[in-house]
Design a protein around this motif. Structure first.
Motif, PDB file in Angstrom:
ATOM      1  N   ASN B  63       0.833  -1.201   0.000  1.00  0.00           N
ATOM      2  CA  ASN B  63       0.000   0.000   0.000  1.00  0.00           C
ATOM      3  C   ASN B  63       0.863   1.245   0.000  1.00  0.00           C
ATOM      4  O   ASN B  63       1.908   1.295   0.641  1.00  0.00           O
ATOM      5  CB  ASN B  63      -0.886   0.037   1.248  1.00  0.00           C
ATOM      6  CG  ASN B  63      -1.955  -1.050   1.182  1.00  0.00           C
ATOM      7  OD1 ASN B  63      -1.953  -1.978   1.972  1.00  0.00           O
ATOM      8  ND2 ASN B  63      -2.823  -0.939   0.218  1.00  0.00           N
ATOM      9  N   GLY B  64       0.433   2.212  -0.786  1.00  0.00           N
ATOM     10  CA  GLY B  64       1.145   3.487  -0.818  1.00  0.00           C
ATOM     11  C   GLY B  64       2.441   3.439  -1.594  1.00  0.00           C
ATOM     12  O   GLY B  64       3.270   4.338  -1.494  1.00  0.00           O
ATOM     13  N   LYS B  67       1.323   2.824  -7.026  1.00  0.00           N
ATOM     14  CA  LYS B  67       0.696   2.190  -8.196  1.00  0.00           C
ATOM     15  C   LYS B  67      -0.389   3.063  -8.801  1.00  0.00           C
ATOM     16  O   LYS B  67      -0.406   3.311 -10.012  1.00  0.00           O
ATOM     17  CB  LYS B  67       0.108   0.825  -7.787  1.00  0.00           C
ATOM     18  CG  LYS B  67       1.104  -0.098  -7.110  1.00  0.00           C
ATOM     19  CD  LYS B  67       0.482  -1.410  -6.714  1.00  0.00           C
ATOM     20  CE  LYS B  67      -0.610  -1.313  -5.671  1.00  0.00           C
ATOM     21  NZ  LYS B  67      -0.153  -0.871  -4.340  1.00  0.00           N
ATOM     22  N   THR B  68      -1.286   3.549  -7.949  1.00  0.00           N
ATOM     23  CA  THR B  68      -2.369   4.392  -8.448  1.00  0.00           C
ATOM     24  C   THR B  68      -1.808   5.695  -9.008  1.00  0.00           C
ATOM     25  O   THR B  68      -2.263   6.199 -10.036  1.00  0.00           O
ATOM     26  CB  THR B  68      -3.381   4.675  -7.327  1.00  0.00           C
ATOM     27  OG1 THR B  68      -3.896   3.438  -6.863  1.00  0.00           O
ATOM     28  CG2 THR B  68      -4.516   5.545  -7.820  1.00  0.00           C
ATOM     29  N   THR B  69      -0.791   6.214  -8.342  1.00  0.00           N
ATOM     30  CA  THR B  69      -0.152   7.429  -8.843  1.00  0.00           C
ATOM     31  C   THR B  69       0.401   7.206 -10.249  1.00  0.00           C
ATOM     32  O   THR B  69       0.292   8.060 -11.123  1.00  0.00           O
ATOM     33  CB  THR B  69       0.973   7.867  -7.889  1.00  0.00           C
ATOM     34  OG1 THR B  69       0.426   7.994  -6.587  1.00  0.00           O
ATOM     35  CG2 THR B  69       1.573   9.184  -8.325  1.00  0.00           C
ATOM     36  N   GLN B 116      -9.716   2.799  -8.484  1.00  0.00           N
ATOM     37  CA  GLN B 116      -9.595   1.936  -7.312  1.00  0.00           C
ATOM     38  C   GLN B 116     -10.886   1.970  -6.487  1.00  0.00           C
ATOM     39  O   GLN B 116     -11.402   0.938  -6.095  1.00  0.00           O
ATOM     40  CB  GLN B 116      -8.408   2.395  -6.474  1.00  0.00           C
ATOM     41  CG  GLN B 116      -8.134   1.520  -5.278  1.00  0.00           C
ATOM     42  CD  GLN B 116      -6.785   1.851  -4.661  1.00  0.00           C
ATOM     43  OE1 GLN B 116      -6.021   2.636  -5.200  1.00  0.00           O
ATOM     44  NE2 GLN B 116      -6.496   1.248  -3.540  1.00  0.00           N
TER      45      GLN B 116
HETATM   46  N1  LIG Z   1      -2.742  13.873  -4.824  1.00  0.00           N
HETATM   47  C1  LIG Z   1      -1.823  13.497  -3.928  1.00  0.00           C
HETATM   48  N2  LIG Z   1      -1.257  14.419  -3.125  1.00  0.00           N
HETATM   49  C2  LIG Z   1      -0.343  14.064  -2.214  1.00  0.00           C
HETATM   50  N3  LIG Z   1       0.101  12.809  -2.033  1.00  0.00           N
HETATM   51  C3  LIG Z   1      -0.418  11.838  -2.799  1.00  0.00           C
HETATM   52  C4  LIG Z   1      -1.409  12.131  -3.780  1.00  0.00           C
HETATM   53  N4  LIG Z   1      -1.768  10.981  -4.401  1.00  0.00           N
HETATM   54  C5  LIG Z   1      -1.019  10.024  -3.827  1.00  0.00           C
HETATM   55  N5  LIG Z   1      -0.202  10.525  -2.870  1.00  0.00           N
HETATM   56  C6  LIG Z   1       0.732   9.781  -2.064  1.00  0.00           C
HETATM   57  O1  LIG Z   1       1.540   9.032  -2.922  1.00  0.00           O
HETATM   58  C7  LIG Z   1       1.837   7.763  -2.354  1.00  0.00           C
HETATM   59  C8  LIG Z   1       1.458   6.675  -3.318  1.00  0.00           C
HETATM   60  O2  LIG Z   1       0.044   6.552  -3.320  1.00  0.00           O
HETATM   61  P1  LIG Z   1      -0.735   5.596  -4.301  1.00  0.00           P
HETATM   62  O3  LIG Z   1      -2.184   5.906  -4.140  1.00  0.00           O
HETATM   63  O4  LIG Z   1      -0.178   5.714  -5.647  1.00  0.00           O
HETATM   64  O5  LIG Z   1      -0.443   4.164  -3.682  1.00  0.00           O
HETATM   65  P2  LIG Z   1      -0.945   2.766  -4.156  1.00  0.00           P
HETATM   66  O6  LIG Z   1       0.245   1.979  -4.517  1.00  0.00           O
HETATM   67  O7  LIG Z   1      -2.007   2.899  -5.161  1.00  0.00           O
HETATM   68  O8  LIG Z   1      -1.550   2.179  -2.806  1.00  0.00           O
HETATM   69  P3  LIG Z   1      -2.828   1.275  -2.556  1.00  0.00           P
HETATM   70  O9  LIG Z   1      -2.407  -0.120  -2.749  1.00  0.00           O
HETATM   71  O10 LIG Z   1      -3.161   1.549  -1.144  1.00  0.00           O
HETATM   72  O11 LIG Z   1      -3.861   1.712  -3.505  1.00  0.00           O
HETATM   73  C9  LIG Z   1       1.098   7.693  -1.032  1.00  0.00           C
HETATM   74  O12 LIG Z   1       1.991   8.000  -0.006  1.00  0.00           O
HETATM   75  C10 LIG Z   1       0.058   8.755  -1.166  1.00  0.00           C
HETATM   76  O13 LIG Z   1      -0.258   9.307   0.091  1.00  0.00           O
END
Ligand SMILES: Nc1ncnc2c1ncn2[C@@H]1O[C@H](COP(=O)(O)OP(=O)(O)OP(=O)(O)O)[C@@H](O)[C@H]1O
Ligand SMILES: [Mg+2]
Lengths: 465, 284
Positions: B63-64, B67-69, B116
């Motif tokens: 998590n975090g 990936k979504t980013t 997501q």
């Molecule tokens: N718009 C934003 N502004 C500030 N920080 C962000 C933003 N979007 C994501 N982050 C941060 O970037 C990091 C990566 O987040 P992301 O959502 O991409 O994780 P993830 O791999 O998709 O996790 P998960 O498996 O929980 O979905 C996290 O620390 C998140 O808090």
């Protein structure tokens, strides 16, 4: 542990219901104390103090509060039972869609077409058998229908809160007023010009505000409305607060409607002799405008562009991910909504022949917004009903004179709590599977679908789900 | 701004790509050194990734881990701080840079995604949701909508037919007229995927499609994903926490941790990779 219901138990329940009501009653009494107890005697400039009215106020508030709580509870209860019902036989249940209330039945009814014809016939006859006063009220109501439908495109369909809508109405009205006053241009020339000017102003305002949404958009549009009014109030060309008078009513091929045509109507159709036939003509103009508006808005709602607006309202991020250019969608919604306000404004100027900035106050914007919200956001029949209710109601409530706005406000609060979707909630177009001759779709993705409420095509089988 | 960023892909643990920056023979989409910084937080750190044409590629990570980013950067929801996103529409067509393009243009170019946390158009019907997906493949504008001329009507009918066809193919036709918000959760996930398919994507990006689904629904989803790949000639990039699903459907897996790629390869290799195990289970 036993679950016997004892007297003390019931007592507690009642107390838990009564306590807030008592508190509310006490609070209102406290707030209203100075207004309700003191009265000024203007002749000898003295105060009179009396507690006479307080018991009524206290009791009234208490009863209302109890009722209020009762209905809220009931509503929550109904909500729960509905949810339970829905979660049971899901897919089967879902095919039926929402439970039809009599209001939604109006839309899906197979007699819709006939209903519309009857309604049109009534609307066509109505002005000839009504009093001049009624015709005036009807014209006003229809103007509000146009305004409501226009704002509905912006607020109801596209989800952009526009609190300065009346400014575009003013722009339309002043376009006609000024062009008629200074250049003697006729109504028919000014009608498209008024619409166009409002559209351009909508675009002009749209460009800077397009990045804003929600509260910010509301504030900017509100300011725009006020600025427009203030500009009209202070410019010399617009003759400031004195406004523009003697605006010509809409012309009918240069014929004086109050001459021979009136004689005919009065003699043979027993039209009220006090009637200004120009008013009847205006009535038909605005009626046509309303009909065209309804057709256009209906078509828009079920088009690529309209769906883009709806998508934008529902979810701004997802709509972009679906390939919708949000900026363009917002601008078109904003500009197009303004067009109708402009057109309505021109008709308004020709109806009352006198306009001044005071006719276009913030309250006007709020009224039109209330029409959309009360009627049902995004629902065409809802907005029409809302416009009729809100433009006719204040006339009926003249009797209550000073309490009019209070009642109006109370009505809105009640609506929002108990029927947040509006009088006629918007329902989406239903598509039915058209059977391919032998009673079966071929199931390969080539099945034909047709709008249930759309115009029946010749080959339609006419069956309903 | 570049405080915590590695310079170039060389320092990247997964920087095994050949000169072109794409790690496979026939990529449809690749990113080169893509980075995203939020304030002081480096959410993505110089990621090189490529998706082979017609394959299912998975993106996993704790998590975090970003990936979504990554999805948001590729699909234009965010503008990446640095790096390139390149689309290779077809072997004989020139490649296109997608970097910095707005989301709607990117969808038009052939990338479609799900979210997501489901983002459907809740108060519209299932069919309308899919119809909105057809938006980029339709042309009618204001004039067409108002006049409803022959061309517009034909286009509209074709779009409805096509959308309904998708609903039939993917088992949602019984609910065509239901409001999206009234659908069961599993059907909502499915609808979001079908809506994305309606845009006729070249690359379909799915962000945790199995999140919140039960075992049966997850199995159905797996079939759905394989069906899609067979029916639609689309390459799929999949974010997923359900390892079972990932290992079964994907051909290649990329592993993210703290915004970096820490491993890439076929499922069986990834399963054994100590770096991946460490990232998931923590230091031992
Ligand atoms: N718009 C934003 N502004 C500030 N920080 C962000 C933003 N979007 C994501 N982050 C941060 O970037 C990091 C990566 O987040 P992301 O959502 O991409 O994780 P993830 O791999 O998709 O996790 P998960 O498996 O929980 O979905 C996290 O620390 C998140 O808090
Ligand atoms: Mg995520």
């Amino acid at each position: 542990m036993t679950h016997k219901i004892t007297a003390s138990h019931i007592g507690r329940v009642i107390w838990s219901e009564f306590k807030p009501a008592l508190l509310a009653s006490f609070w209102i009494c406290l707030l209203a104390f100075p207004i309700m107890t003191l009265s000024i005697n203007p002749t000898n400039q003295s105060f009179k103090f009396s507690l006479d009215r307080m018991p009524y106020l206290a009791l009234g508030t208490f009863v209302l509060s109890i009722l209020w709580r009762f209905f809220l509870k009931r509503r929550a209860f109904i909500g729960i039972t509905k949810a339970v019902h829905q979660s049971e036989g899901l897919p089967e249940d879902l095919r039926k869609g929402p439970k039809p209330s009599w209001l939604t039945v109006v839309k899906a009814s197979r007699y819709r077409r006939q209903g519309i014809y009857v309604l049109l016939a009534i609307m066509a006859i109505l002005p000839f058998i009504s009093s001049p006063y009624t015709v005036n009220v009807m014209v006003t109501a229809l103007i509000y229908v146009t305004l409501g439908l226009g704002l509905n495109v912006v607020v109801g369909v596209s989800g952009l809160l526009n609190l300065g809508y009346i400014a575009f109405y003013a722009i339309g009205a002043y376009t006609y007023g000024l062009l008629n006053h200074y250049f003697g241009l006729s109504f028919w020339v000014c009608l498209p010009l008024g619409g166009l000017t409002a559209t351009l102003m909508g675009l002009l305002l749209g460009f800077p505000v397009i990045r804003l949404s929600g509260d910010y958009l509301a504030i900017v549009t509100l300011s725009f409305g006020e600025i427009t009014r203030l500009v009209l109030n202070n410019l010399t060309v617009t003759r400031g607060p004195r406004g523009i008078s003697y605006i010509q009513p809409a012309g009918f091929f240069g014929i004086d409607l109050n001459g021979a045509p009136k004689e005919f109507l009065v003699n043979y159709l027993r039209v009220d002799p006090a009637m200004d036939i120009n008013k009847i003509f205006t009535y038909f103009i605005i009626l046509c405008l309303v009909i065209v508006t309804i057709i256009f808005v209906f078509r828009l709602e079920n088009s690529r562009l309209g769906r883009a607006w709806l998508a934008m309202r529902e979810d701004e991020v997802a709509c972009q991910a679906m390939g919708i250019n949000r900026t363009r969608a917002k601008l078109t919604a904003f500009a197009l909504g303004s067009t109708w306000a402009g057109l309505a404004g021109v008709v308004f100027a020709s109806q009352i022949t006198f306009i001044n900035p005071a006719s276009f106050s913030f309250l006007g914007s709020i009224l039109v917004l209330s029409i959309v919200v009360l009627g049902g956001m995004g629902s065409i029949p809802g907005v029409i009903l809302g416009a009729i209710v809100l433009s006719a109601l204040p006339e009926q409530l003249r009797f209550f004179s000073q309490y009019r706005m209070l009642l109006f406000g109370a009505l809105m609060v009640l609506m929002m709590v108990f029927r947040p979707g509006g009088l006629i909630q918007s329902t989406r177009e239903v598509y039915i599977h058209k059977t391919n001759g032998n009673g079966k779709g071929d199931g390969n993705g080539t099945a034909r679908l047709e709008a249930l409420t759309g115009a029946p095509k010749p080959e339609a089988t006419g069956e309903r789900p | 701004m570049s405080a915590g960023l590695d310079k170039g892909a060389g320092a990247n643990a997964a920087g095994t790509g050949t000169g072109s920056g794409s790690g496979c023979v026939d990529p449809i989409l690749s990113t080169v050194g893509i980075s995203m910084v939020f304030g002081g937080l480096v959410a993505l750190n110089s990621v090189d990734l490529s998706i082979e044409r017609g394959s299912i590629t998975a993106l996993i990570g704790p998590n975090g881990s970003g990936k979504t980013t990554f999805f948001n950067c590729v699909t234009g929801i965010y503008k990446p701080t640095r790096g390139e996103v390149i689309l290779y529409p077809a072997l004989d067509l020139p490649s296109k840079s997608l970097k910095g393009l707005p989301a709607d243009v990117i969808t038009h170019e052939g990338l479609a995604r799900t979210f997501q946390n489901i983002r459907l158009f809740n108060n519209l019907t299932v069919l309308e949701n899919v119809l909105i997906g057809r938006h980029t493949r339709m042309r009618a504008g204001l004039w067409g909508a108002l006049t409803r001329n022959r061309k517009t009507r034909a286009e509209e009918a074709a779009a409805i037919e096509r959308s309904y066809g998708l609903l039939v193919t993917y088992g949602l036709d019984a609910m065509a007229n239901e409001l999206a918000k009234n659908l069961p959760y599993g059907a909502q996930r499915r609808l979001e995927i079908v809506r994305a398919l309606a845009t006729e994507p070249k690359v379909l990006l799915l962000d945790e499609p199995a999140a919140g689904l039960n075992i049966a629904e997850t199995a159905a989803l797996r079939d759905l994903i394989s069906d899609i790949r067979e029916n639609e000639k689309v390459s799929i990039l999949l974010i997923e926490h359900d390892m079972n699903l990932v290992m079964k459907v994907s051909k290649k897996i990329y592993v993210f941790d703290y915004g970096r790629l820490i491993a890439q390869g076929p499922p069986d290799e990834i399963q054994k990779d100590p770096k991946v195990i460490k990232a998931y289970l923590g230091e031992d």
